[in-house]
Design a protein around this motif. Structure first.
Motif, PDB file in Angstrom:
ATOM      1  N   GLY A   4      -8.854  20.282  49.612  1.00 38.31           N
ATOM      2  CA  GLY A   4      -7.717  19.834  50.202  1.00 38.31           C
ATOM      3  C   GLY A   4      -6.680  21.142  50.002  1.00 38.31           C
ATOM      4  O   GLY A   4      -6.416  21.566  48.533  1.00 38.31           O
ATOM      5  N   PHE A   5      -6.481  21.852  51.026  1.00 40.66           N
ATOM      6  CA  PHE A   5      -5.593  23.247  51.143  1.00 40.66           C
ATOM      7  C   PHE A   5      -4.193  22.635  50.557  1.00 40.66           C
ATOM      8  O   PHE A   5      -3.528  21.727  51.134  1.00 40.66           O
ATOM      9  N   THR A   6      -3.625  23.223  49.586  1.00 38.82           N
ATOM     10  CA  THR A   6      -2.431  22.681  49.026  1.00 38.82           C
ATOM     11  C   THR A   6      -1.232  23.025  49.939  1.00 38.82           C
ATOM     12  O   THR A   6      -1.310  24.052  50.597  1.00 38.82           O
ATOM     13  N   ALA A   7      -0.357  22.308  50.053  1.00 36.20           N
ATOM     14  CA  ALA A   7       0.721  22.533  50.955  1.00 36.20           C
ATOM     15  C   ALA A   7       1.947  23.282  50.192  1.00 36.20           C
ATOM     16  O   ALA A   7       2.736  24.037  50.901  1.00 36.20           O
ATOM     17  N   TYR A   8       1.859  23.374  48.969  1.00 41.58           N
ATOM     18  CA  TYR A   8       2.859  24.220  48.215  1.00 41.58           C
ATOM     19  C   TYR A   8       3.016  25.644  48.287  1.00 41.58           C
ATOM     20  O   TYR A   8       1.696  26.212  48.369  1.00 41.58           O
ATOM     21  N   LEU A 195      -5.608  27.062  43.751  1.00 38.28           N
ATOM     22  CA  LEU A 195      -5.195  26.608  45.121  1.00 38.28           C
ATOM     23  C   LEU A 195      -3.474  26.145  44.999  1.00 38.28           C
ATOM     24  O   LEU A 195      -2.931  26.331  45.990  1.00 38.28           O
ATOM     25  N   SER A 196      -3.293  25.690  43.819  1.00 35.80           N
ATOM     26  CA  SER A 196      -1.926  25.113  43.620  1.00 35.80           C
ATOM     27  C   SER A 196      -0.990  26.105  43.024  1.00 35.80           C
ATOM     28  O   SER A 196       0.369  26.051  43.466  1.00 35.80           O
ATOM     29  N   LEU A 197      -1.302  27.418  42.366  1.00 40.10           N
ATOM     30  CA  LEU A 197      -0.327  28.414  42.121  1.00 40.10           C
ATOM     31  C   LEU A 197      -0.902  29.661  42.507  1.00 40.10           C
ATOM     32  O   LEU A 197      -0.149  30.577  42.964  1.00 40.10           O
ATOM     33  N   ILE A 198      -1.960  29.966  42.038  1.00 37.35           N
ATOM     34  CA  ILE A 198      -2.486  31.315  42.424  1.00 37.35           C
ATOM     35  C   ILE A 198      -2.746  32.005  43.620  1.00 37.35           C
ATOM     36  O   ILE A 198      -1.898  32.989  44.268  1.00 37.35           O
ATOM     37  N   LEU A 199      -3.254  31.012  44.728  1.00 35.00           N
ATOM     38  CA  LEU A 199      -3.172  31.388  45.848  1.00 35.00           C
ATOM     39  C   LEU A 199      -1.697  31.207  46.865  1.00 35.00           C
ATOM     40  O   LEU A 199      -1.646  32.371  47.204  1.00 35.00           O
ATOM     41  N   PRO A 200      -0.829  30.282  46.558  1.00 40.74           N
ATOM     42  CA  PRO A 200       0.308  30.455  47.219  1.00 40.74           C
ATOM     43  C   PRO A 200       1.330  31.653  46.608  1.00 40.74           C
ATOM     44  O   PRO A 200       2.204  32.195  47.482  1.00 40.74           O
ATOM     45  N   SER A 201       1.184  31.917  45.176  1.00 41.94           N
ATOM     46  CA  SER A 201       1.668  32.906  44.694  1.00 41.94           C
ATOM     47  C   SER A 201       1.457  34.184  45.503  1.00 41.94           C
ATOM     48  O   SER A 201       2.178  35.014  45.941  1.00 41.94           O
ATOM     49  N   GLY A 202       0.047  34.634  45.664  1.00 42.86           N
ATOM     50  CA  GLY A 202      -0.481  35.581  46.271  1.00 42.86           C
ATOM     51  C   GLY A 202       0.004  35.734  47.899  1.00 42.86           C
ATOM     52  O   GLY A 202       0.263  36.726  48.326  1.00 42.86           O
ATOM     53  N   MET A 203       0.020  34.755  48.450  1.00 48.36           N
ATOM     54  CA  MET A 203       0.296  34.774  49.816  1.00 48.36           C
ATOM     55  C   MET A 203       1.926  35.118  49.913  1.00 48.36           C
ATOM     56  O   MET A 203       2.364  35.860  50.939  1.00 48.36           O
ATOM     57  N   ILE A 204       2.779  34.374  49.058  1.00 50.25           N
ATOM     58  CA  ILE A 204       4.112  34.787  49.103  1.00 50.25           C
ATOM     59  C   ILE A 204       4.390  36.493  48.652  1.00 50.25           C
ATOM     60  O   ILE A 204       4.834  37.114  49.419  1.00 50.25           O
ATOM     61  N   LEU A 205       3.748  36.768  47.704  1.00 60.46           N
ATOM     62  CA  LEU A 205       4.045  38.059  47.115  1.00 60.46           C
ATOM     63  C   LEU A 205       3.561  39.185  48.200  1.00 60.46           C
ATOM     64  O   LEU A 205       3.988  40.291  48.352  1.00 60.46           O
ATOM     65  N   ARG A 206       2.270  38.874  48.936  1.00 61.16           N
ATOM     66  CA  ARG A 206       1.985  39.676  50.102  1.00 61.16           C
ATOM     67  C   ARG A 206       2.822  39.729  51.196  1.00 61.16           C
ATOM     68  O   ARG A 206       2.541  40.871  52.082  1.00 61.16           O
ATOM     69  N   SER A 207       3.861  38.895  51.266  1.00 59.26           N
ATOM     70  CA  SER A 207       4.827  39.012  52.496  1.00 59.26           C
ATOM     71  C   SER A 207       6.106  40.080  52.347  1.00 59.26           C
ATOM     72  O   SER A 207       6.328  40.287  53.281  1.00 59.26           O
ATOM     73  N   PHE A 208       6.125  40.503  51.141  1.00 58.88           N
ATOM     74  CA  PHE A 208       6.981  41.529  50.898  1.00 58.88           C
ATOM     75  C   PHE A 208       6.492  43.082  50.700  1.00 58.88           C
ATOM     76  O   PHE A 208       5.395  42.890  50.106  1.00 58.88           O
ATOM     77  N   TYR A 209       7.031  43.925  51.056  1.00 59.89           N
ATOM     78  CA  TYR A 209       6.347  45.313  51.127  1.00 59.89           C
ATOM     79  C   TYR A 209       6.220  45.720  49.402  1.00 59.89           C
ATOM     80  O   TYR A 209       5.095  46.278  49.230  1.00 59.89           O
ATOM     81  N   PRO A 210       7.190  45.483  48.548  1.00 58.40           N
ATOM     82  CA  PRO A 210       7.043  46.000  47.208  1.00 58.40           C
ATOM     83  C   PRO A 210       5.824  45.260  46.409  1.00 58.40           C
ATOM     84  O   PRO A 210       5.186  45.765  45.501  1.00 58.40           O
ATOM     85  N   THR A 211       5.717  44.143  46.925  1.00 55.26           N
ATOM     86  CA  THR A 211       4.672  43.312  46.189  1.00 55.26           C
ATOM     87  C   THR A 211       3.451  42.988  46.797  1.00 55.26           C
ATOM     88  O   THR A 211       2.658  42.081  46.608  1.00 55.26           O
ATOM     89  N   ARG A 212       3.090  43.683  47.972  1.00 56.55           N
ATOM     90  CA  ARG A 212       2.060  43.423  48.917  1.00 56.55           C
ATOM     91  C   ARG A 212       0.809  43.574  48.241  1.00 56.55           C
ATOM     92  O   ARG A 212      -0.244  42.678  48.251  1.00 56.55           O
ATOM     93  N   LYS A 213       0.577  44.669  47.332  1.00 60.31           N
ATOM     94  CA  LYS A 213      -0.675  45.081  46.877  1.00 60.31           C
ATOM     95  C   LYS A 213      -0.915  43.806  45.619  1.00 60.31           C
ATOM     96  O   LYS A 213      -2.117  43.451  45.662  1.00 60.31           O
ATOM     97  N   LEU A 214       0.103  43.644  45.047  1.00 62.60           N
ATOM     98  CA  LEU A 214      -0.276  42.445  43.920  1.00 62.60           C
ATOM     99  C   LEU A 214      -0.568  41.191  44.838  1.00 62.60           C
ATOM    100  O   LEU A 214      -1.375  40.360  44.171  1.00 62.60           O
ATOM    101  N   GLY A 215       0.103  40.853  45.665  1.00 59.35           N
ATOM    102  CA  GLY A 215      -0.390  39.442  46.475  1.00 59.35           C
ATOM    103  C   GLY A 215      -1.561  39.602  46.929  1.00 59.35           C
ATOM    104  O   GLY A 215      -2.371  38.574  46.650  1.00 59.35           O
ATOM    105  N   GLY A 216      -2.062  40.666  47.457  1.00 57.62           N
ATOM    106  CA  GLY A 216      -3.676  40.768  48.073  1.00 57.62           C
ATOM    107  C   GLY A 216      -4.394  40.543  46.711  1.00 57.62           C
ATOM    108  O   GLY A 216      -5.543  39.940  46.854  1.00 57.62           O
ATOM    109  N   PHE A 217      -4.046  41.018  45.725  1.00 53.92           N
ATOM    110  CA  PHE A 217      -4.917  41.003  44.236  1.00 53.92           C
ATOM    111  C   PHE A 217      -4.701  39.432  44.116  1.00 53.92           C
ATOM    112  O   PHE A 217      -5.944  39.065  43.608  1.00 53.92           O
ATOM    113  N   LEU A 218      -3.802  38.886  44.025  1.00 48.43           N
ATOM    114  CA  LEU A 218      -3.848  37.529  43.570  1.00 48.43           C
ATOM    115  C   LEU A 218      -4.726  36.438  44.652  1.00 48.43           C
ATOM    116  O   LEU A 218      -5.501  35.483  44.197  1.00 48.43           O
ATOM    117  N   ILE A 219      -4.536  36.761  45.930  1.00 45.76           N
ATOM    118  CA  ILE A 219      -5.396  35.883  46.669  1.00 45.76           C
ATOM    119  C   ILE A 219      -7.032  35.981  46.302  1.00 45.76           C
ATOM    120  O   ILE A 219      -7.651  35.369  46.418  1.00 45.76           O
TER     121      ILE A 219
END
Length: 351
Positions: A4-8, A195-219
């Motif tokens: 189940g893909f988390t909606a969070y 799926l409930s913490l690491i993946l959503p955090s990575g998707m959110i962080l990858r949306s911003f320019y300064p944290t894009r690389k960190l977000g990709g790493f978390l995904i």
């Protein structure tokens, strides 16, 4: 079982992508209006990255949604060939994680490839309990003394070397148990947080320019931990099932029973020796000597078998998990590069 893909965080990411698309479009328009090259480049880059983020989020949704492509693949790889497993609700969302938990610390037998198996922890603790019981019985034998009027015989010199070997095996099994419990705890944490913490955090962080690389790493970390690591444990369970890992508890029980019977023989011999003549004393000594030789040979044979069994457990508990970590690390590194990030592993970057 399905993932189940988390909606969070999912709706938040959609809004952020829309916002970044707007910002990119506005910046690009201002760049053309003001004829500023840097604004044009920044606007184009943000539009491309936002579109790429949208593709990533859509792909993740298709992969991790209930009855999604990834769930189907995991079910086919894990639950095929008459495999029967049972887990808590959180672990059951990912059949590979569920099988890994059954393989490591399952309290009930599980069926893999049509063959029933006990968890590694159950086999290790069963062996440990048997060795502790045998160690106690040998300790009682070592503490026994036979008074033959002329001389008193102590068996501590005979059983102490055997007790030392058994205690050494118990320490090894204790170390193996700790390693198994740590791995099971990591599996549980992954089930709760990937799926409930690491993946959503990575998707959110990858949306911003300064944290894009960190977000990709978390995904990449979320995918590696939730998919690659448990699948490597499925491979480990398949490799382990190729060997006979069921501990022959009957052998340990028989040796322990023989030890207790020998102790009773010593006690009865000591009482008989008090009122015996020299001829009978010689016969009693022969009985004790033969008993010691038989018991020593039986315990030595069992210890040799236990060393062989423990060598298999060392492979299951240490060698194969290292192999799993290497596979997971490589997958995280490659996924990070695809997502425009970098995974730094220091000296292990050679992998």
């Amino acid at each position: 079982m399905s993932i189940g893909f988390t909606a969070y965080g999912y709706n938040i990411v959609i809004y952020l992508i829309a916002i970044m698309l707007s910002i990119g479009g506005i910046t690009l328009g201002l760049g053309y209006a003001l004829n500023e090259r840097k604004l044009k480049e920044f606007g184009k880059k943000e539009l491309i990255e936002s579109l790429f983020n949208g593709i990533i989020v859509g792909s993740l949704f298709l992969l991790f949604s209930s009855n999604g492509a990834l769930g189907i693949v995991l079910n086919q790889l894990t639950l095929s060939n008459n495999t029967t497993i049972s887990c808590s609700s959180v672990l059951s969302q990912n059949p590979a994680l569920c099988l890994a938990n059954n393989y490591l610390v399952g309290t009930t037998p599980y069926t893999f490839d049509g063959v029933q198996h006990y968890s590694v922890l159950s086999s290790v603790t069963g062996m440990m309990v048997g060795l502790i019981t045998l160690n106690t019985a040998l300790g009682l034998v070592g503490a026994s003394k036979i008074d033959l009027v002329i001389v008193t015989i102590s068996l501590s010199y005979v059983v102490n070397p055997l007790i030392s070997q058994i205690q050494y095996l118990i320490r090894i099994l204790g170390t193996l148990s700790i390693s198994i419990l740590v791995q099971a705890a990591i599996i549980t944490v992954i089930a709760f947080s990937a799926l409930s913490l690491i993946l959503p955090s990575g998707m959110i962080l990858r949306s911003f320019y300064p944290t894009r690389k960190l977000g990709g790493f978390l995904i990449a970390v979320a995918i590696g931990l939730y998919v690659v690591l448990p699948l490597s444990y499925v491979l480990n369970a398949s490799m382990a099932s190729s060997f006979s890992t069921n501990i022959n508890s009957t052998s340990l029980s028989e040796v322990t029973l023989s030890t207790k019977n020998f102790q009773n023989t010593i006690l009865s011999t000591s009482s008989e020796a008090q009122n015996s003549n020299s001829t009978l004393l010689t016969g009693l000594v022969d009985v004790i000597t033969n008993g010691i030789t038989s018991l020593s040979n039986s315990i030595s044979s069992t210890i040799n078998y236990l060393y062989s069994a423990i060598s298999y457990f060392i492979v299951y508990v240490f060698i194969l998990p290292i192999f799993s970590l290497i596979l997971t690390g490589i997958s995280i590194r490659e996924l990070s590069q695809i997502l425009g990030s970098e995974a730094f592993f220091g000296k292990f970057n050679i992998l």
